[in-house]
Motif scaffolding. Structure first.
Motif: not given
Length: 595
Positions: A427-435, A504-513
Protein backbone atom coordinates in the motif's frame (compact mmCIF):
# COMPACT_ATOMS: atom_id res chain seq x y z
CA UNK A 1 -0.40 -47.96 18.10
CA UNK A 2 -2.11 -47.95 14.71
CA UNK A 3 -5.90 -48.29 14.65
CA UNK A 4 -8.35 -48.15 11.79
CA UNK A 5 -11.77 -46.68 11.10
CA UNK A 6 -14.05 -47.73 8.27
CA UNK A 7 -15.97 -45.05 6.38
CA UNK A 8 -18.14 -46.71 3.73
CA UNK A 9 -15.78 -48.95 1.79
CA UNK A 10 -12.71 -46.88 2.52
CA UNK A 11 -10.19 -47.97 5.09
CA UNK A 12 -8.82 -44.99 6.99
CA UNK A 13 -5.63 -45.51 8.96
CA UNK A 14 -4.97 -43.73 12.23
CA UNK A 15 -1.55 -43.49 13.80
CA UNK A 16 -1.62 -41.29 16.84
CA UNK A 17 -5.13 -41.47 18.26
CA UNK A 18 -7.10 -44.05 20.15
CA UNK A 19 -10.00 -45.89 18.54
CA UNK A 20 -13.20 -44.04 17.61
CA UNK A 21 -11.29 -40.88 16.75
CA UNK A 22 -13.73 -38.42 15.17
CA UNK A 23 -13.26 -37.64 11.49
CA UNK A 24 -15.00 -34.37 10.55
CA UNK A 25 -17.95 -35.17 8.29
CA UNK A 26 -17.70 -33.56 4.86
CA UNK A 27 -21.45 -32.91 4.76
CA UNK A 28 -21.91 -31.74 8.32
CA UNK A 29 -21.77 -28.41 10.04
CA UNK A 30 -20.92 -26.19 7.05
CA UNK A 31 -24.10 -26.68 5.02
CA UNK A 32 -26.11 -24.09 6.98
CA UNK A 33 -23.37 -21.52 6.38
CA UNK A 34 -23.57 -22.06 2.63
CA UNK A 35 -27.31 -21.44 2.54
CA UNK A 36 -27.21 -18.25 4.55
CA UNK A 37 -24.23 -16.74 2.74
CA UNK A 38 -25.50 -17.23 -0.78
CA UNK A 39 -27.90 -14.31 -0.33
CA UNK A 40 -25.65 -11.88 1.45
CA UNK A 41 -22.34 -11.52 -0.37
CA UNK A 42 -22.79 -8.91 -3.09
CA UNK A 43 -19.42 -7.31 -2.40
CA UNK A 44 -17.63 -10.60 -3.09
CA UNK A 45 -19.25 -11.25 -6.44
CA UNK A 46 -19.88 -7.81 -7.91
CA UNK A 47 -17.26 -5.83 -9.79
CA UNK A 48 -15.33 -3.45 -7.56
CA UNK A 49 -12.63 -1.47 -9.30
CA UNK A 50 -10.85 -0.77 -6.01
CA UNK A 51 -9.93 -4.41 -5.68
CA UNK A 52 -7.26 -6.40 -7.46
CA UNK A 53 -7.71 -9.71 -9.21
CA UNK A 54 -5.42 -12.72 -9.25
CA UNK A 55 -6.96 -13.83 -12.55
CA UNK A 56 -6.77 -17.39 -11.32
CA UNK A 57 -8.20 -20.04 -13.60
CA UNK A 58 -10.94 -22.37 -12.33
CA UNK A 59 -9.87 -25.67 -10.84
CA UNK A 60 -8.76 -28.12 -13.54
CA UNK A 61 -10.48 -30.88 -11.57
CA UNK A 62 -14.21 -31.57 -11.79
CA UNK A 63 -15.73 -32.56 -8.47
CA UNK A 64 -17.74 -35.49 -9.86
CA UNK A 65 -14.64 -36.76 -11.62
CA UNK A 66 -12.66 -36.68 -8.37
CA UNK A 67 -15.33 -38.77 -6.65
CA UNK A 68 -15.20 -41.32 -9.47
CA UNK A 69 -11.45 -41.99 -9.31
CA UNK A 70 -10.63 -45.61 -8.57
CA UNK A 71 -7.60 -47.90 -8.68
CA UNK A 72 -8.59 -51.31 -9.99
CA UNK A 73 -5.18 -52.80 -9.16
CA UNK A 74 -5.56 -52.62 -5.38
CA UNK A 75 -8.03 -55.32 -4.46
CA UNK A 76 -7.81 -57.62 -1.46
CA UNK A 77 -5.95 -60.05 -3.72
CA UNK A 78 -3.19 -57.46 -4.27
CA UNK A 79 -2.99 -56.71 -0.54
CA UNK A 80 -2.36 -60.40 0.17
CA UNK A 81 0.24 -60.52 -2.62
CA UNK A 82 1.92 -57.40 -1.23
CA UNK A 83 2.23 -58.94 2.21
CA UNK A 84 3.80 -62.08 0.77
CA UNK A 85 6.26 -60.00 -1.25
CA UNK A 86 7.17 -58.05 1.89
CA UNK A 87 8.19 -61.27 3.61
CA UNK A 88 10.37 -62.24 0.65
CA UNK A 89 12.09 -58.84 0.67
CA UNK A 90 12.60 -59.02 4.42
CA UNK A 91 14.37 -62.35 3.98
CA UNK A 92 16.55 -60.77 1.30
CA UNK A 93 17.58 -58.10 3.76
CA UNK A 94 18.59 -60.79 6.24
CA UNK A 95 20.66 -62.76 3.74
CA UNK A 96 24.35 -61.93 3.89
CA UNK A 97 25.38 -59.72 0.98
CA UNK A 98 28.43 -57.67 0.16
CA UNK A 99 28.68 -54.24 1.71
CA UNK A 100 27.79 -52.50 -1.57
CA UNK A 101 24.88 -54.84 -2.30
CA UNK A 102 23.32 -54.06 1.06
CA UNK A 103 23.70 -50.32 0.50
CA UNK A 104 22.22 -50.49 -2.99
CA UNK A 105 19.34 -52.64 -1.73
CA UNK A 106 18.48 -50.09 0.97
CA UNK A 107 18.75 -47.26 -1.55
CA UNK A 108 16.40 -49.08 -3.91
CA UNK A 109 13.90 -49.73 -1.11
CA UNK A 110 13.82 -46.03 -0.32
CA UNK A 111 13.59 -44.79 -3.89
CA UNK A 112 10.92 -47.36 -4.75
CA UNK A 113 8.81 -46.06 -1.86
CA UNK A 114 8.62 -49.27 0.19
CA UNK A 115 11.28 -48.65 2.86
CA UNK A 116 8.58 -47.75 5.40
CA UNK A 117 7.83 -51.48 5.64
CA UNK A 118 11.41 -52.23 6.75
CA UNK A 119 12.42 -49.32 8.96
CA UNK A 120 13.73 -51.45 11.83
CA UNK A 121 15.79 -53.69 9.57
CA UNK A 122 17.25 -50.74 7.65
CA UNK A 123 18.13 -48.89 10.84
CA UNK A 124 19.88 -51.96 12.24
CA UNK A 125 21.98 -52.37 9.08
CA UNK A 126 22.93 -48.69 8.92
CA UNK A 127 23.75 -48.65 12.63
CA UNK A 128 26.20 -51.51 12.13
CA UNK A 129 27.72 -49.69 9.14
CA UNK A 130 28.12 -46.55 11.23
CA UNK A 131 29.77 -48.48 14.04
CA UNK A 132 32.32 -49.73 11.49
CA UNK A 133 32.78 -46.25 9.98
CA UNK A 134 36.31 -45.70 8.79
CA UNK A 135 36.84 -49.26 7.59
CA UNK A 136 35.09 -48.49 4.32
CA UNK A 137 36.77 -45.22 3.48
CA UNK A 138 37.72 -45.01 -0.19
CA UNK A 139 41.43 -45.52 -0.64
CA UNK A 140 41.54 -44.68 -4.34
CA UNK A 141 41.71 -48.32 -5.43
CA UNK A 142 38.61 -48.88 -7.57
CA UNK A 143 35.33 -47.40 -8.76
CA UNK A 144 33.14 -49.83 -6.82
CA UNK A 145 34.64 -48.74 -3.50
CA UNK A 146 34.08 -45.09 -4.44
CA UNK A 147 30.41 -45.78 -5.20
CA UNK A 148 30.01 -47.68 -1.91
CA UNK A 149 31.70 -44.92 0.10
CA UNK A 150 29.57 -42.15 -1.42
CA UNK A 151 26.35 -44.14 -1.08
CA UNK A 152 27.07 -45.07 2.53
CA UNK A 153 27.87 -41.44 3.37
CA UNK A 154 24.56 -40.28 1.89
CA UNK A 155 22.43 -42.96 3.51
CA UNK A 156 24.01 -42.54 6.93
CA UNK A 157 23.66 -38.77 6.93
CA UNK A 158 20.13 -39.05 5.59
CA UNK A 159 19.25 -41.17 8.62
CA UNK A 160 20.81 -38.77 11.10
CA UNK A 161 24.17 -40.46 11.66
CA UNK A 162 27.24 -38.28 12.10
CA UNK A 163 29.75 -39.02 9.34
CA UNK A 164 32.81 -36.93 8.50
CA UNK A 165 33.50 -35.61 5.01
CA UNK A 166 37.10 -36.74 5.57
CA UNK A 167 36.22 -40.16 4.16
CA UNK A 168 36.59 -38.49 0.74
CA UNK A 169 40.14 -37.25 1.35
CA UNK A 170 41.70 -39.74 -1.09
CA UNK A 171 39.52 -38.68 -3.99
CA UNK A 172 39.96 -35.01 -3.10
CA UNK A 173 43.73 -35.42 -3.34
CA UNK A 174 43.37 -36.97 -6.79
CA UNK A 175 40.95 -34.26 -7.96
CA UNK A 176 43.17 -31.45 -6.74
CA UNK A 177 46.23 -33.04 -8.37
CA UNK A 178 44.25 -33.53 -11.58
CA UNK A 179 45.03 -37.26 -11.46
CA UNK A 180 41.53 -38.62 -10.92
CA UNK A 181 40.22 -40.54 -13.92
CA UNK A 182 36.87 -42.32 -13.95
CA UNK A 183 35.02 -44.41 -16.53
CA UNK A 184 32.13 -45.05 -14.11
CA UNK A 185 29.56 -42.27 -14.25
CA UNK A 186 27.31 -44.08 -11.70
CA UNK A 187 30.10 -43.63 -9.14
CA UNK A 188 30.33 -39.93 -10.01
CA UNK A 189 26.54 -39.57 -9.69
CA UNK A 190 26.78 -41.19 -6.24
CA UNK A 191 29.48 -38.69 -5.32
CA UNK A 192 27.35 -35.82 -6.64
CA UNK A 193 24.28 -36.96 -4.66
CA UNK A 194 26.35 -37.39 -1.50
CA UNK A 195 27.59 -33.80 -1.74
CA UNK A 196 24.04 -32.50 -1.17
CA UNK A 197 24.01 -33.95 2.34
CA UNK A 198 26.59 -31.30 3.25
CA UNK A 199 26.54 -28.81 6.09
CA UNK A 200 28.23 -25.42 6.11
CA UNK A 201 31.24 -26.97 7.81
CA UNK A 202 31.82 -29.34 4.91
CA UNK A 203 34.09 -27.15 2.80
CA UNK A 204 35.57 -30.09 0.87
CA UNK A 205 32.14 -31.19 -0.32
CA UNK A 206 31.29 -27.62 -1.37
CA UNK A 207 34.53 -26.54 -2.95
CA UNK A 208 35.88 -29.75 -4.47
CA UNK A 209 33.46 -32.70 -4.64
CA UNK A 210 30.29 -31.04 -5.90
CA UNK A 211 31.86 -28.82 -8.60
CA UNK A 212 33.97 -31.73 -9.87
CA UNK A 213 31.09 -34.22 -9.93
CA UNK A 214 28.72 -31.72 -11.55
CA UNK A 215 31.18 -30.98 -14.33
CA UNK A 216 31.86 -34.68 -14.99
CA UNK A 217 28.13 -35.45 -15.20
CA UNK A 218 27.56 -32.53 -17.58
CA UNK A 219 30.29 -33.83 -19.86
CA UNK A 220 28.64 -37.24 -19.89
CA UNK A 221 25.22 -35.78 -20.63
CA UNK A 222 26.58 -33.65 -23.48
CA UNK A 223 27.82 -36.77 -25.29
CA UNK A 224 24.68 -38.21 -26.87
CA UNK A 225 26.51 -41.43 -27.80
CA UNK A 226 26.67 -42.49 -24.14
CA UNK A 227 24.46 -45.20 -22.61
CA UNK A 228 20.87 -43.91 -22.71
CA UNK A 229 19.78 -45.48 -19.41
CA UNK A 230 22.68 -43.94 -17.47
CA UNK A 231 22.40 -40.68 -19.37
CA UNK A 232 18.73 -40.31 -18.32
CA UNK A 233 19.74 -40.79 -14.67
CA UNK A 234 22.50 -38.21 -15.10
CA UNK A 235 20.08 -35.66 -16.60
CA UNK A 236 17.63 -36.35 -13.77
CA UNK A 237 20.33 -35.78 -11.15
CA UNK A 238 21.51 -32.50 -12.70
CA UNK A 239 17.96 -31.18 -12.86
CA UNK A 240 17.61 -31.60 -9.09
CA UNK A 241 19.51 -33.76 -6.58
CA UNK A 242 17.66 -36.63 -4.96
CA UNK A 243 17.98 -35.08 -1.50
CA UNK A 244 15.85 -32.11 -2.62
CA UNK A 245 13.16 -34.08 -4.45
CA UNK A 246 9.58 -34.75 -3.40
CA UNK A 247 9.73 -38.37 -2.28
CA UNK A 248 6.52 -39.78 -3.71
CA UNK A 249 7.02 -38.24 -7.14
CA UNK A 250 10.56 -39.60 -7.17
CA UNK A 251 9.16 -43.04 -6.37
CA UNK A 252 6.90 -42.91 -9.42
CA UNK A 253 9.87 -41.90 -11.61
CA UNK A 254 12.22 -44.48 -10.11
CA UNK A 255 9.80 -47.38 -10.57
CA UNK A 256 9.97 -46.77 -14.32
CA UNK A 257 13.75 -46.23 -14.25
CA UNK A 258 14.40 -49.32 -12.12
CA UNK A 259 12.36 -51.52 -14.44
CA UNK A 260 14.75 -50.68 -17.28
CA UNK A 261 17.75 -52.06 -15.37
CA UNK A 262 19.13 -55.28 -16.82
CA UNK A 263 19.78 -56.62 -13.32
CA UNK A 264 16.60 -55.48 -11.59
CA UNK A 265 15.23 -57.52 -8.71
CA UNK A 266 11.90 -58.96 -9.92
CA UNK A 267 10.50 -59.38 -6.41
CA UNK A 268 11.40 -55.83 -5.47
CA UNK A 269 9.86 -54.22 -8.57
CA UNK A 270 6.67 -56.25 -8.12
CA UNK A 271 6.43 -55.16 -4.49
CA UNK A 272 6.98 -51.53 -5.50
CA UNK A 273 4.20 -51.60 -8.10
CA UNK A 274 1.65 -53.38 -5.94
CA UNK A 275 2.42 -51.21 -2.94
CA UNK A 276 2.20 -48.01 -5.00
CA UNK A 277 -1.31 -48.94 -6.12
CA UNK A 278 -2.44 -49.86 -2.60
CA UNK A 279 -1.11 -46.59 -1.20
CA UNK A 280 -2.68 -44.70 -4.11
CA UNK A 281 -6.08 -46.11 -3.11
CA UNK A 282 -5.68 -44.61 0.36
CA UNK A 283 -4.68 -41.28 -1.18
CA UNK A 284 -7.72 -41.39 -3.47
CA UNK A 285 -10.07 -41.83 -0.52
CA UNK A 286 -8.37 -38.94 1.28
CA UNK A 287 -8.78 -36.79 -1.83
CA UNK A 288 -12.48 -37.61 -2.18
CA UNK A 289 -13.02 -36.68 1.46
CA UNK A 290 -11.29 -33.28 1.30
CA UNK A 291 -12.89 -32.51 -2.08
CA UNK A 292 -16.33 -33.03 -0.51
CA UNK A 293 -15.34 -30.95 2.51
CA UNK A 294 -14.18 -28.11 0.26
CA UNK A 295 -17.31 -28.19 -1.90
CA UNK A 296 -19.47 -28.14 1.21
CA UNK A 297 -17.78 -25.00 2.57
CA UNK A 298 -18.93 -23.09 -0.55
CA UNK A 299 -15.82 -20.91 -0.36
CA UNK A 300 -15.05 -21.34 -4.06
CA UNK A 301 -18.53 -20.00 -4.92
CA UNK A 302 -18.86 -17.34 -2.25
CA UNK A 303 -15.32 -15.98 -2.62
CA UNK A 304 -14.69 -16.27 -6.37
CA UNK A 305 -11.39 -14.37 -6.15
CA UNK A 306 -9.67 -17.15 -4.16
CA UNK A 307 -7.75 -20.05 -5.70
CA UNK A 308 -9.97 -23.11 -6.04
CA UNK A 309 -7.14 -25.55 -5.39
CA UNK A 310 -8.29 -28.34 -3.09
CA UNK A 311 -6.52 -31.02 -5.18
CA UNK A 312 -3.26 -29.08 -5.11
CA UNK A 313 -3.67 -28.49 -1.37
CA UNK A 314 -3.99 -32.24 -0.90
CA UNK A 315 -1.00 -32.86 -3.17
CA UNK A 316 1.13 -30.82 -0.75
CA UNK A 317 0.23 -33.22 2.07
CA UNK A 318 1.31 -36.27 0.05
CA UNK A 319 4.68 -34.56 -0.28
CA UNK A 320 4.69 -34.00 3.47
CA UNK A 321 3.86 -37.56 4.50
CA UNK A 322 2.68 -40.27 2.10
CA UNK A 323 2.50 -43.47 4.15
CA UNK A 324 -1.02 -44.98 4.19
CA UNK A 325 -1.44 -44.98 7.98
CA UNK A 326 -1.44 -41.16 8.08
CA UNK A 327 -4.70 -40.59 6.20
CA UNK A 328 -6.34 -38.55 8.98
CA UNK A 329 -3.26 -36.36 9.25
CA UNK A 330 -3.28 -35.65 5.50
CA UNK A 331 -6.95 -34.70 5.66
CA UNK A 332 -6.42 -32.25 8.49
CA UNK A 333 -3.35 -30.76 6.83
CA UNK A 334 -5.29 -30.31 3.56
CA UNK A 335 -7.94 -28.35 5.44
CA UNK A 336 -5.19 -26.20 6.98
CA UNK A 337 -3.63 -25.66 3.54
CA UNK A 338 -6.99 -24.67 2.05
CA UNK A 339 -7.58 -22.14 4.82
CA UNK A 340 -4.08 -20.71 4.31
CA UNK A 341 -4.67 -20.37 0.56
CA UNK A 342 -8.01 -18.63 1.08
CA UNK A 343 -6.80 -16.18 3.71
CA UNK A 344 -3.63 -15.47 1.71
CA UNK A 345 -5.80 -14.46 -1.26
CA UNK A 346 -7.92 -12.20 0.91
CA UNK A 347 -4.79 -10.32 1.99
CA UNK A 348 -2.95 -10.42 -1.33
CA UNK A 349 -5.82 -9.71 -3.69
CA UNK A 350 -9.20 -8.65 -2.42
CA UNK A 351 -9.16 -6.98 0.98
CA UNK A 352 -8.74 -3.25 1.50
CA UNK A 353 -6.18 -2.22 4.10
CA UNK A 354 -8.91 -1.19 6.53
CA UNK A 355 -10.67 -4.55 6.15
CA UNK A 356 -7.42 -6.46 6.57
CA UNK A 357 -6.58 -4.63 9.78
CA UNK A 358 -10.01 -5.55 11.14
CA UNK A 359 -9.65 -9.19 10.07
CA UNK A 360 -6.21 -9.40 11.67
CA UNK A 361 -7.62 -8.04 14.93
CA UNK A 362 -10.47 -10.55 14.81
CA UNK A 363 -8.12 -13.51 14.30
CA UNK A 364 -5.87 -12.21 17.08
CA UNK A 365 -8.81 -12.07 19.50
CA UNK A 366 -10.60 -15.15 18.08
CA UNK A 367 -13.97 -13.61 18.97
CA UNK A 368 -16.93 -14.94 16.93
CA UNK A 369 -19.23 -12.59 18.85
CA UNK A 370 -17.80 -9.74 16.78
CA UNK A 371 -18.63 -11.42 13.49
CA UNK A 372 -20.93 -8.58 12.41
CA UNK A 373 -17.99 -6.18 12.44
CA UNK A 374 -16.44 -7.97 9.46
CA UNK A 375 -17.35 -7.28 5.85
CA UNK A 376 -19.78 -9.91 4.62
CA UNK A 377 -17.25 -11.67 2.38
CA UNK A 378 -14.89 -12.19 5.35
CA UNK A 379 -17.47 -13.68 7.70
CA UNK A 380 -17.70 -17.07 6.08
CA UNK A 381 -13.92 -17.45 6.05
CA UNK A 382 -13.47 -16.35 9.67
CA UNK A 383 -16.24 -18.58 10.99
CA UNK A 384 -14.93 -21.56 9.04
CA UNK A 385 -11.43 -20.93 10.41
CA UNK A 386 -12.75 -20.82 13.98
CA UNK A 387 -14.85 -23.96 13.53
CA UNK A 388 -12.08 -26.04 11.99
CA UNK A 389 -9.28 -25.03 14.35
CA UNK A 390 -11.48 -25.39 17.42
CA UNK A 391 -12.49 -28.82 16.11
CA UNK A 392 -8.88 -29.90 15.71
CA UNK A 393 -8.09 -28.61 19.19
CA UNK A 394 -11.09 -30.44 20.64
CA UNK A 395 -10.05 -33.77 19.14
CA UNK A 396 -6.50 -33.45 20.39
CA UNK A 397 -7.70 -32.52 23.89
CA UNK A 398 -10.08 -35.48 23.86
CA UNK A 399 -7.58 -38.09 22.75
CA UNK A 400 -4.22 -36.71 23.86
CA UNK A 401 -5.31 -34.85 26.99
CA UNK A 402 -3.58 -31.57 26.15
CA UNK A 403 -5.15 -28.26 25.10
CA UNK A 404 -3.26 -27.09 22.01
CA UNK A 405 -5.94 -24.67 20.79
CA UNK A 406 -4.23 -21.53 22.17
CA UNK A 407 -1.06 -22.45 20.25
CA UNK A 408 -2.98 -23.11 17.06
CA UNK A 409 -4.85 -19.82 17.39
CA UNK A 410 -1.61 -17.93 17.95
CA UNK A 411 -0.10 -19.44 14.80
CA UNK A 412 -2.99 -18.04 12.74
CA UNK A 413 -2.75 -14.65 14.43
CA UNK A 414 1.00 -14.53 13.73
CA UNK A 415 0.39 -15.51 10.11
CA UNK A 416 -2.24 -12.82 9.58
CA UNK A 417 0.00 -10.18 11.18
CA UNK A 418 2.76 -10.96 8.67
CA UNK A 419 0.21 -10.85 5.84
CA UNK A 420 -0.81 -7.41 7.08
CA UNK A 421 2.80 -6.20 7.11
CA UNK A 422 3.12 -7.13 3.44
CA UNK A 423 -0.22 -5.49 2.61
CA UNK A 424 1.01 -2.29 4.23
CA UNK A 425 4.31 -2.47 2.31
CA UNK A 426 2.39 -2.80 -0.92
CA UNK A 427 0.00 0.00 0.00
CA UNK A 428 2.90 2.35 0.76
CA UNK A 429 5.06 1.21 -2.17
CA UNK A 430 7.77 0.25 0.35
CA UNK A 431 10.82 -1.70 -0.84
CA UNK A 432 12.32 -3.75 2.02
CA UNK A 433 15.86 -5.09 2.08
CA UNK A 434 16.26 -8.83 1.57
CA UNK A 435 16.94 -9.30 5.28
CA UNK A 436 13.88 -7.28 6.33
CA UNK A 437 11.73 -9.05 3.77
CA UNK A 438 12.85 -12.54 4.89
CA UNK A 439 12.37 -11.75 8.58
CA UNK A 440 8.67 -11.37 7.86
CA UNK A 441 8.33 -13.65 4.84
CA UNK A 442 9.50 -16.91 6.43
CA UNK A 443 6.42 -16.67 8.65
CA UNK A 444 4.04 -15.30 6.00
CA UNK A 445 4.77 -18.28 3.76
CA UNK A 446 2.77 -20.26 6.38
CA UNK A 447 5.29 -23.02 7.18
CA UNK A 448 5.26 -22.32 10.97
CA UNK A 449 1.45 -22.50 10.96
CA UNK A 450 1.44 -25.69 8.90
CA UNK A 451 4.09 -27.43 10.98
CA UNK A 452 2.62 -26.66 14.40
CA UNK A 453 -0.65 -28.25 13.24
CA UNK A 454 1.33 -31.18 11.86
CA UNK A 455 3.18 -31.59 15.16
CA UNK A 456 -0.03 -31.62 17.21
CA UNK A 457 -1.81 -34.19 15.07
CA UNK A 458 1.23 -36.35 14.29
CA UNK A 459 2.87 -36.65 17.71
CA UNK A 460 1.93 -39.45 20.08
CA UNK A 461 3.25 -37.46 23.02
CA UNK A 462 2.88 -33.68 22.70
CA UNK A 463 5.48 -31.75 24.68
CA UNK A 464 4.45 -28.40 26.12
CA UNK A 465 8.08 -27.27 25.76
CA UNK A 466 8.05 -28.18 22.07
CA UNK A 467 4.76 -26.33 21.60
CA UNK A 468 6.27 -23.23 23.19
CA UNK A 469 9.33 -23.52 20.97
CA UNK A 470 7.17 -23.77 17.85
CA UNK A 471 4.83 -21.01 18.98
CA UNK A 472 7.67 -18.60 19.68
CA UNK A 473 9.31 -19.38 16.31
CA UNK A 474 12.46 -20.70 17.97
CA UNK A 475 12.65 -24.05 16.15
CA UNK A 476 15.49 -23.88 13.63
CA UNK A 477 14.36 -26.76 11.40
CA UNK A 478 11.03 -24.96 10.90
CA UNK A 479 12.72 -21.72 9.95
CA UNK A 480 15.04 -23.51 7.50
CA UNK A 481 12.12 -25.32 5.89
CA UNK A 482 10.11 -22.09 5.74
CA UNK A 483 13.02 -20.25 4.14
CA UNK A 484 13.32 -22.80 1.32
CA UNK A 485 9.55 -22.72 0.84
CA UNK A 486 9.53 -18.91 0.67
CA UNK A 487 12.46 -18.66 -1.74
CA UNK A 488 11.20 -21.45 -4.01
CA UNK A 489 7.78 -19.77 -4.03
CA UNK A 490 9.35 -16.43 -4.92
CA UNK A 491 11.29 -17.92 -7.83
CA UNK A 492 8.19 -19.64 -9.17
CA UNK A 493 5.49 -17.03 -8.57
CA UNK A 494 6.98 -13.52 -8.38
CA UNK A 495 6.49 -12.60 -12.08
CA UNK A 496 2.77 -13.41 -11.90
CA UNK A 497 2.32 -11.74 -8.53
CA UNK A 498 4.10 -8.56 -9.60
CA UNK A 499 2.01 -8.43 -12.76
CA UNK A 500 -1.22 -8.35 -10.75
CA UNK A 501 0.24 -5.97 -8.16
CA UNK A 502 1.98 -7.29 -5.06
CA UNK A 503 4.76 -6.56 -2.59
CA UNK A 504 8.28 -7.12 -3.90
CA UNK A 505 9.61 -10.66 -3.43
CA UNK A 506 13.15 -11.76 -2.58
CA UNK A 507 14.31 -11.55 -6.21
CA UNK A 508 13.14 -7.96 -6.62
CA UNK A 509 14.33 -6.97 -3.12
CA UNK A 510 17.83 -8.12 -4.04
CA UNK A 511 17.70 -6.39 -7.42
CA UNK A 512 16.75 -3.11 -5.71
CA UNK A 513 19.19 -3.50 -2.83
CA UNK A 514 22.24 -4.68 -4.82
CA UNK A 515 21.54 -3.08 -8.19
CA UNK A 516 21.62 -6.56 -9.72
CA UNK A 517 19.98 -7.84 -12.88
CA UNK A 518 17.07 -10.25 -12.57
CA UNK A 519 19.30 -13.14 -13.68
CA UNK A 520 21.90 -12.28 -11.03
CA UNK A 521 19.17 -11.91 -8.40
CA UNK A 522 17.66 -15.29 -9.24
CA UNK A 523 21.09 -16.93 -9.02
CA UNK A 524 21.54 -15.27 -5.62
CA UNK A 525 18.21 -16.63 -4.39
CA UNK A 526 19.13 -20.10 -5.69
CA UNK A 527 22.33 -19.90 -3.67
CA UNK A 528 20.31 -18.86 -0.62
CA UNK A 529 18.26 -22.04 -1.05
CA UNK A 530 21.41 -24.16 -1.27
CA UNK A 531 22.89 -22.49 1.82
CA UNK A 532 19.65 -23.05 3.73
CA UNK A 533 19.74 -26.74 2.88
CA UNK A 534 23.21 -26.90 4.45
CA UNK A 535 21.75 -25.41 7.63
CA UNK A 536 18.79 -27.79 7.50
CA UNK A 537 21.05 -30.83 7.04
CA UNK A 538 22.83 -29.86 10.22
CA UNK A 539 19.50 -29.79 12.08
CA UNK A 540 18.75 -33.42 11.26
CA UNK A 541 21.28 -34.71 13.74
CA UNK A 542 19.39 -36.17 16.74
CA UNK A 543 21.44 -34.17 19.22
CA UNK A 544 20.29 -30.94 17.55
CA UNK A 545 16.57 -31.35 18.18
CA UNK A 546 14.08 -32.38 20.85
CA UNK A 547 11.59 -33.18 18.10
CA UNK A 548 11.02 -36.67 16.72
CA UNK A 549 12.73 -37.79 13.56
CA UNK A 550 9.32 -38.02 11.91
CA UNK A 551 8.62 -34.35 12.56
CA UNK A 552 12.06 -33.28 11.37
CA UNK A 553 11.62 -35.32 8.20
CA UNK A 554 8.21 -33.71 7.60
CA UNK A 555 9.77 -30.26 7.90
CA UNK A 556 12.36 -31.23 5.30
CA UNK A 557 9.63 -32.74 3.14
CA UNK A 558 7.80 -29.41 3.16
CA UNK A 559 10.93 -27.81 1.69
CA UNK A 560 11.17 -30.62 -0.87
CA UNK A 561 7.52 -30.20 -1.78
CA UNK A 562 8.00 -26.49 -2.35
CA UNK A 563 10.80 -27.11 -4.82
CA UNK A 564 8.54 -29.59 -6.59
CA UNK A 565 5.51 -27.28 -6.69
CA UNK A 566 7.45 -24.26 -7.96
CA UNK A 567 10.00 -26.09 -10.12
CA UNK A 568 8.39 -25.00 -13.39
CA UNK A 569 6.54 -21.88 -12.26
CA UNK A 570 3.53 -21.38 -10.00
CA UNK A 571 2.40 -24.97 -9.69
CA UNK A 572 -0.11 -24.04 -6.99
CA UNK A 573 -1.80 -21.04 -8.59
CA UNK A 574 -1.39 -22.14 -12.22
CA UNK A 575 -1.32 -25.97 -12.09
CA UNK A 576 -1.95 -26.42 -15.80
CA UNK A 577 1.10 -24.39 -16.78
CA UNK A 578 3.58 -25.84 -14.30
CA UNK A 579 3.14 -29.64 -14.68
CA UNK A 580 1.15 -29.98 -11.45
CA UNK A 581 -1.85 -31.53 -13.20
CA UNK A 582 0.36 -34.18 -14.81
CA UNK A 583 2.12 -34.86 -11.53
CA UNK A 584 -1.12 -35.18 -9.59
CA UNK A 585 -2.45 -37.55 -12.23
CA UNK A 586 0.67 -39.73 -12.04
CA UNK A 587 0.45 -40.05 -8.26
CA UNK A 588 -3.24 -39.87 -7.40
CA UNK A 589 -5.18 -40.90 -10.51
CA UNK A 590 -3.27 -43.29 -12.78
CA UNK A 591 -2.37 -46.69 -11.28
CA UNK A 592 0.63 -48.72 -12.35
CA UNK A 593 -0.57 -51.60 -14.55
CA UNK A 594 0.41 -55.01 -13.20
CA UNK A 595 1.61 -57.64 -15.66
Amino acid sequence: MATTLRMGSALIYQNSFSHNFRLPHPHGSHRFVCKSMTKTTPDATSVDLRRRSGNYQPSPWDHCYLLSIKNNYASEKEVIARDMLKEKVKRMLDVTKSHLEQLEFIDDLQKLGVSYHFELEINNILTSFHDENGKNTWKGDNEEDLHATALEFRLLRQHGFDVSENIFDAIIEKIESNSFKSDSIPSIISLYEASYLSTKADTKLHKVIRPFATEEIRKYVDDETNNMEIREKAIHALEMPYHWRMRRLETRWYIDAYEKKHDMNLVLIELAKVDFNIVQTTHQEDLKYVASWWKDTCLANELPFVRDRIVENYFWTVGLIYEPQFGYLRRIMTIVNALVTTIDDIYDIYGTLEELELFTSMVDNWDVNRLDELPEYMRLCFLLLCNEINGIGYDILKYKNIDVTPFLKKSWADLCKTYLVEAKWYNRGYKPSVEEYMENAWISISAPTILIHFYCVFSDQISLQNLETLSQHRQHIVRRSATVLRLANDLGTSPDELARGDVLKSVQCYMHEAGASEEEAREHVQQMISDTWDDMNNETKPARSSFSRGFVEAAMNLARMSQCMYQYGDGHGCPNKAKTVDRVRSLLVDPIPLD
